[in-house]
Design a protein around this motif. Structure first.
Motif, short mmCIF file in Angstrom:
data_model
loop_
_atom_site.label_atom_id
_atom_site.label_comp_id
_atom_site.label_asym_id
_atom_site.label_seq_id
_atom_site.Cartn_x
_atom_site.Cartn_y
_atom_site.Cartn_z
N THR A 10 24.58 38.81 47.18
CA THR A 10 25.69 38.32 45.97
C THR A 10 26.99 39.72 46.61
O THR A 10 27.60 38.72 46.37
CB THR A 10 24.78 38.47 44.90
OG1 THR A 10 24.16 38.13 44.67
CG2 THR A 10 25.96 38.53 43.54
N GLU A 11 26.67 40.79 46.25
CA GLU A 11 27.81 41.82 46.37
C GLU A 11 28.48 40.80 48.12
O GLU A 11 29.46 41.15 47.93
CB GLU A 11 27.72 42.81 46.34
CG GLU A 11 26.33 43.31 45.38
CD GLU A 11 25.88 44.93 45.18
OE1 GLU A 11 25.56 45.61 44.14
OE2 GLU A 11 25.56 44.77 46.01
N LEU A 16 33.62 39.26 50.28
CA LEU A 16 33.92 38.20 50.72
C LEU A 16 35.58 37.19 50.49
O LEU A 16 36.04 36.73 50.86
CB LEU A 16 33.29 37.13 51.76
CG LEU A 16 31.87 38.28 53.14
CD1 LEU A 16 31.35 37.28 53.20
CD2 LEU A 16 33.37 38.69 53.93
N THR A 17 34.76 36.67 48.65
CA THR A 17 35.76 36.05 48.02
C THR A 17 36.93 36.99 47.94
O THR A 17 37.70 36.76 47.45
CB THR A 17 34.46 35.81 47.01
OG1 THR A 17 33.64 35.36 47.17
CG2 THR A 17 36.12 35.17 45.57
N VAL A 18 36.46 38.15 47.38
CA VAL A 18 37.99 38.68 47.23
C VAL A 18 38.99 38.71 48.55
O VAL A 18 39.63 39.05 48.68
CB VAL A 18 37.48 40.71 47.11
CG1 VAL A 18 38.61 41.26 47.21
CG2 VAL A 18 37.11 40.66 45.75
N VAL A 19 38.28 39.04 50.32
CA VAL A 19 38.90 39.32 51.03
C VAL A 19 39.61 37.42 51.37
O VAL A 19 40.83 37.76 51.69
CB VAL A 19 37.68 39.30 52.04
CG1 VAL A 19 39.16 39.26 53.32
CG2 VAL A 19 37.34 41.06 52.42
N ALA A 20 39.01 36.64 51.28
CA ALA A 20 40.01 35.49 51.25
C ALA A 20 41.23 35.46 50.94
O ALA A 20 41.78 34.76 51.07
CB ALA A 20 39.08 34.36 50.65
N TYR A 127 36.17 47.81 48.78
CA TYR A 127 35.41 46.95 47.93
C TYR A 127 35.65 47.94 46.43
O TYR A 127 34.44 47.11 45.19
CB TYR A 127 34.29 48.45 48.24
CG TYR A 127 33.50 48.34 49.20
CD1 TYR A 127 32.48 46.76 49.90
CD2 TYR A 127 33.61 49.15 50.87
CE1 TYR A 127 32.05 46.91 51.03
CE2 TYR A 127 32.68 48.61 51.78
CZ TYR A 127 32.45 47.19 51.94
OH TYR A 127 31.50 47.02 53.37
N ASP A 128 36.22 47.98 46.10
CA ASP A 128 37.49 48.96 44.71
C ASP A 128 37.04 47.12 44.07
O ASP A 128 37.34 47.27 43.39
CB ASP A 128 38.46 49.24 44.76
CG ASP A 128 37.44 51.24 44.55
OD1 ASP A 128 36.43 51.47 45.13
OD2 ASP A 128 38.92 52.48 44.95
N GLU A 129 37.80 46.73 45.16
CA GLU A 129 38.54 45.25 44.21
C GLU A 129 37.41 44.40 44.04
O GLU A 129 37.18 43.39 42.91
CB GLU A 129 39.51 44.68 45.00
CG GLU A 129 40.75 45.04 45.18
CD GLU A 129 41.84 44.78 46.42
OE1 GLU A 129 41.65 43.78 46.64
OE2 GLU A 129 43.06 45.66 47.39
N ALA A 130 36.07 44.60 44.68
CA ALA A 130 35.45 43.65 44.38
C ALA A 130 34.10 43.87 43.63
O ALA A 130 33.41 43.76 43.17
CB ALA A 130 34.34 43.24 45.97
N GLY A 131 34.24 45.44 42.95
CA GLY A 131 33.60 46.33 42.47
C GLY A 131 32.98 46.29 42.18
O GLY A 131 31.32 46.68 41.88
N ILE A 132 32.31 47.03 43.69
CA ILE A 132 30.89 48.08 44.44
C ILE A 132 31.33 48.92 44.19
O ILE A 132 31.61 49.43 45.15
CB ILE A 132 30.67 47.16 45.28
CG1 ILE A 132 30.84 44.79 45.63
CG2 ILE A 132 29.42 47.39 46.18
CD1 ILE A 132 30.58 44.29 46.65
#
Length: 188
Positions: A10-11, A16-20, A127-132
């Protein structure tokens, strides 16, 4: 020393959504896929040239040959390209406008090669932008090694693919969580 977090499926989708949605989405996705699907270290990814993934006829190579100077252990190794990574590389290279195989595979916005440090920072930002929390440039590599281990691949094969000299190093990369332990005992 605390190890890099191994993202869940899921993470990874969230990353990948953030990267897109990022400005350099194709490049950033390619960097992540080399980490997750080939288990490459960030320095190895930064050192790749276009000619390391395609030949003179612009055909995708079957494997990536890392030269000794590209690796942490200063030993050459072969990276086999699986089906998922093959599709990612084909998609990325199809957008390439140059035929100069000596150019870096991944370039900064200034059209220069990434340093390992700069690429490491890019991974951190993603990873920061994705909140991980706890994910680093090594997270994809740990994900790769963990997935192989939990799929029943021989420890010796994993060690060789990862470019480790010692089995104990490979073992430290393998993530174990409650879900994995629960699935393991259900096999019985």
């Amino acid at each position: 020393m605390k190890q890099a977090r191994v993202p869940t499926e899921t993470e990874l989708k969230r990353v990948l959504t953030v990267v897109a949605q990022s400005r350099f989405s194709a490049r950033n996705r390619m960097a992540l896929m080399l980490s997750f699907y080939a288990g490459l270290r960030v320095g190895e990814i930064a050192a790749l040239k276009l000619g390391d993934v395609i030949d003179d006829a612009r055909h995708l190579r079957d494997c990536i040959s890392l030269r000794a100077a590209m690796t942490k252990t200063n030993e050459a190794r072969t990276i086999f390209i699986n089906g998922k990574l093959r599709k990612e590389i084909e998609r990325y290279v199809s957008c390439y406008t140059t035929l100069d195989l000596a150019e870096p595979l991944l370039m900064t916005q200034k059209r220069t090669a990434f340093s390992a440090n700069t690429l490491c920072q890019l991974f951190g930002q993603i990873y920061d932008e994705a909140g991980i929390d706890g994910a680093t440039s090594h997270s994809g590599r740990r994900w790769f090694i963990t997935r192989l281990a939990h799929s029943g691949v021989s420890a010796k094969v994993i060690m060789t693919l990862a470019g480790h000299k010692h089995m104990s190093t490979t073992q430290r990369y393998i993530d174990v969580n409650d879900e994995m332990m629960r699935a393991a005992v259900e096999i019985l």
